[in-house]
Scaffold this motif. Structure first.
Motif, PDB file in Angstrom:
ATOM      1  N   TYR A  53       0.938  -1.249  -0.110  1.00  0.00           N
ATOM      2  CA  TYR A  53       0.079   0.055   0.102  1.00  0.00           C
ATOM      3  C   TYR A  53       1.000   1.220  -0.135  1.00  0.00           C
ATOM      4  O   TYR A  53       0.259   2.429  -0.405  1.00  0.00           O
ATOM      5  CB  TYR A  53      -0.991   0.005   1.380  1.00  0.00           C
ATOM      6  CG  TYR A  53      -2.027  -0.870   1.092  1.00  0.00           C
ATOM      7  CD1 TYR A  53      -3.293  -0.763   0.594  1.00  0.00           C
ATOM      8  CD2 TYR A  53      -1.713  -2.063   1.912  1.00  0.00           C
ATOM      9  CE1 TYR A  53      -4.210  -1.560   0.571  1.00  0.00           C
ATOM     10  CE2 TYR A  53      -2.933  -3.124   1.790  1.00  0.00           C
ATOM     11  CZ  TYR A  53      -4.146  -2.876   1.053  1.00  0.00           C
ATOM     12  OH  TYR A  53      -5.003  -3.884   1.262  1.00  0.00           O
ATOM     13  N   PHE A  54       1.917   1.092   0.314  1.00  0.00           N
ATOM     14  CA  PHE A  54       2.931   2.493   0.423  1.00  0.00           C
ATOM     15  C   PHE A  54       4.190   2.334  -0.216  1.00  0.00           C
ATOM     16  O   PHE A  54       4.608   1.145  -0.292  1.00  0.00           O
ATOM     17  CB  PHE A  54       3.270   2.746   2.082  1.00  0.00           C
ATOM     18  CG  PHE A  54       1.966   2.852   2.708  1.00  0.00           C
ATOM     19  CD1 PHE A  54       1.482   4.028   3.043  1.00  0.00           C
ATOM     20  CD2 PHE A  54       1.253   1.869   3.606  1.00  0.00           C
ATOM     21  CE1 PHE A  54       0.219   4.338   3.599  1.00  0.00           C
ATOM     22  CE2 PHE A  54       0.295   2.007   4.219  1.00  0.00           C
ATOM     23  CZ  PHE A  54      -0.384   3.179   4.355  1.00  0.00           C
ATOM     24  N   LYS A  55       4.931   3.581  -0.632  1.00  0.00           N
ATOM     25  CA  LYS A  55       6.115   3.439  -1.261  1.00  0.00           C
ATOM     26  C   LYS A  55       7.150   3.226  -0.305  1.00  0.00           C
ATOM     27  O   LYS A  55       6.960   3.391   0.771  1.00  0.00           O
ATOM     28  CB  LYS A  55       6.166   4.909  -2.011  1.00  0.00           C
ATOM     29  CG  LYS A  55       5.263   5.349  -3.069  1.00  0.00           C
ATOM     30  CD  LYS A  55       5.445   6.560  -3.374  1.00  0.00           C
ATOM     31  CE  LYS A  55       4.410   6.909  -4.543  1.00  0.00           C
ATOM     32  NZ  LYS A  55       4.709   8.215  -5.230  1.00  0.00           N
ATOM     33  N   ASP A  56       8.322   3.007  -0.743  1.00  0.00           N
ATOM     34  CA  ASP A  56       9.394   2.359  -0.057  1.00  0.00           C
ATOM     35  C   ASP A  56       9.772   3.604   1.100  1.00  0.00           C
ATOM     36  O   ASP A  56      10.235   3.105   2.151  1.00  0.00           O
ATOM     37  CB  ASP A  56      10.637   2.216  -0.772  1.00  0.00           C
ATOM     38  CG  ASP A  56      10.468   0.839  -1.649  1.00  0.00           C
ATOM     39  OD1 ASP A  56       9.488   0.062  -1.211  1.00  0.00           O
ATOM     40  OD2 ASP A  56      11.208   0.390  -2.487  1.00  0.00           O
ATOM     41  N   GLN A  57      10.037   4.819   0.405  1.00  0.00           N
ATOM     42  CA  GLN A  57      10.457   6.048   1.491  1.00  0.00           C
ATOM     43  C   GLN A  57       9.206   6.227   2.427  1.00  0.00           C
ATOM     44  O   GLN A  57       9.737   7.010   3.389  1.00  0.00           O
ATOM     45  CB  GLN A  57      10.560   7.080   0.467  1.00  0.00           C
ATOM     46  CG  GLN A  57       9.393   7.503  -0.186  1.00  0.00           C
ATOM     47  CD  GLN A  57       9.175   7.129  -1.569  1.00  0.00           C
ATOM     48  OE1 GLN A  57       9.687   5.999  -1.759  1.00  0.00           O
ATOM     49  NE2 GLN A  57       8.731   7.880  -2.367  1.00  0.00           N
TER      50      GLN A  57
END
Length: 417
Positions: free
Chosen positions: A109-113
């Motif tokens: 659901y979320f980007k790596d950063q």
């Protein structure tokens, strides 16, 4: 996370009751508590494989049912220590299926950063449960007796079923995730090989995660830190009674410590927001302070001093656990993320088992909970040099054999397009 972590801390409320009711030892009862928490973590690698066959909703609903059934079973069959172990084994498996795998799903659901910040925020709710649930169990125990309170507490845990029903499946092909094909792989004989390939890939990639040097150091720090947390959570109420506090005051220490942990995790969240979370802020500062509180709190003093030290210790442990866990995504490549989380939670389960059994042995051998906390102070002292070593190798090695293979695969796919 509220119900899972809160129930772990609530076990300390009924520790002495179970010892007296069953005529057993602190070691055996604490071992059952450790089994519940430990099995929830150690089955995480197995849970990862389950998600290749079943949906997130199915796994969470079954897990929620098992988490509550364990307590309800014990409420109706509290006659021997073996039944305590059976009940906590059932609920521990349920917690493992329901809650811990949620950390792995976050990657979808979320980007790596954004993962470190998201993980830190989710971890906040651990200490919400730690602060809220012990007084609830104490209230049920005081008004309805031990057996009925366990049945009612199990019914509260069934709220996890609602969580599972309300969950949605992660989106496909998002944030550089590989596209999932609906067609099944066939071998030359026309047999389905997708399951075999999934298992082969899982086993091959599980061990290569240790190519990331920084991850190895962070993993050890997390394991020892969780050992300290479990020991502190299980025996804090017992310490209060040992120091001469009333039963109400001793139970209130759980809420005070949980509140301190919540504040520590809020601080960790803000450190992630401002990119200030590192080996120093997550461990090198809070671990020695926690060791100091473990040492000082072991000596008899007033309720107010014990409360302040409990709050400070909870704050340090909350900051450490949230910070270290949130830093895991920064120590490995994206392809190794779920394997890193699996290893971390597995060894946290092992640490839980050791913590419950070792702390219980110290309590039985010495006859006092004070020595459990003095031992934890020594563990903090021994952990500090390892954190200093982590600080020296803080820059992670993100390139590994798996990430290179995945990069080449993406290049080939782009060329074909």
């Amino acid at each position: 996370m509220v119900l899972f972590s809160g129930s772990v801390k609530s076990n300390g409320v009924i520790l002495d009751d179970l010892v007296k009711r069953l005529g057993t030892t602190n070691t055996l009862v604490a071992g059952a508590f450790a089994l519940q928490n430990g099995i929830a973590y150690t089955i995480t690698p197995f849970t990862v494989l389950l998600f290749t066959v079943f949906t997130n909703r199915q796994v969470c609903v079954v897990g929620g049912m098992m988490a509550g059934i364990g307590y309800i079973y014990l409420g109706f069959n509290l006659t021997s220590i073996l039944q305590v172990y059976a009940a906590y084994l059932i609920s521990g498996i349920g917690y493992g299926l329901t809650t811990l795998s949620s950390y792995i799903i976050l990657q979808s659901y979320f980007k790596d950063q954004n993962l470190p910040l998201v993980i830190s925020f989710v971890a906040l709710f651990d200490f919400v449960g730690i602060a809220a649930l012990p007084p609830v169990l104490q209230y049920l125990r005081s008004n309805y007796g031990l057996e009925n309170s366990l049945v009612l507490f199990g019914a509260i845990m069934w709220n996890l079923i609602v969580t599972g029903v309300a969950s949605t499946e992660p989106p496909k092909n998002k944030f550089n995730l590989k596209n999932v094909k609906d067609t099944k792989d066939k071998n030359s004989n026309g047999l389905n090989t997708s399951s075999l390939k999934t298992l082969e890939t899982y086993l091959r990639n599980t061990f290569s995660v240790f190519e990331h040097t920084t991850f190895r150091l962070v993993l050890v720090v997390e394991i020892v830190g969780y050992y300290l947390f479990v020991s502190w959570a299980l025996f804090l109420v017992s310490l209060g009674t040992t120091l001469g506090l009333t039963e109400v005051e001793a139970v209130s220490l759980s809420s005070i410590g949980g509140t301190g942990g919540l504040v520590g995790r809020i601080i960790a969240t803000f450190l992630f927001i401002f990119n200030k979370m590192n080996a120093c802020t997550s461990s090198l500062i809070p671990i020695p302070i926690a060791g100091f509180t473990f040492f000082v709190i072991a000596f008899p003093s007033s309720y107010y001093i014990v409360s302040i030290l409990t709050f400070l210790c909870g704050l340090c442990l909350g900051l450490n656990s949230s910070g270290v866990f949130g830093l895991i995504p920064t120590t490995v490549c994206r392809d190794h993320y779920k394997y890193a989380i699996s290893y971390e939670t597995f060894f946290m389960g092992v640490a839980t088992q050791i913590s419950g059994l070792l702390s219980g042995c110290i309590r039985d051998i010495t006859g006092s909970t004070i020595y459990v906390f003095l031992g934890n102070a020594c563990v903090c002292l021994l952990l500090t040099p390892l954190v200093i070593l982590w600080k020296c190798y803080e820059k992670p090695k993100l390139c590994c054999a798996l990430s290179k293979i995945d990069k080449n695969r993406k290049v080939m796919n782009n060329d074909e397009e």
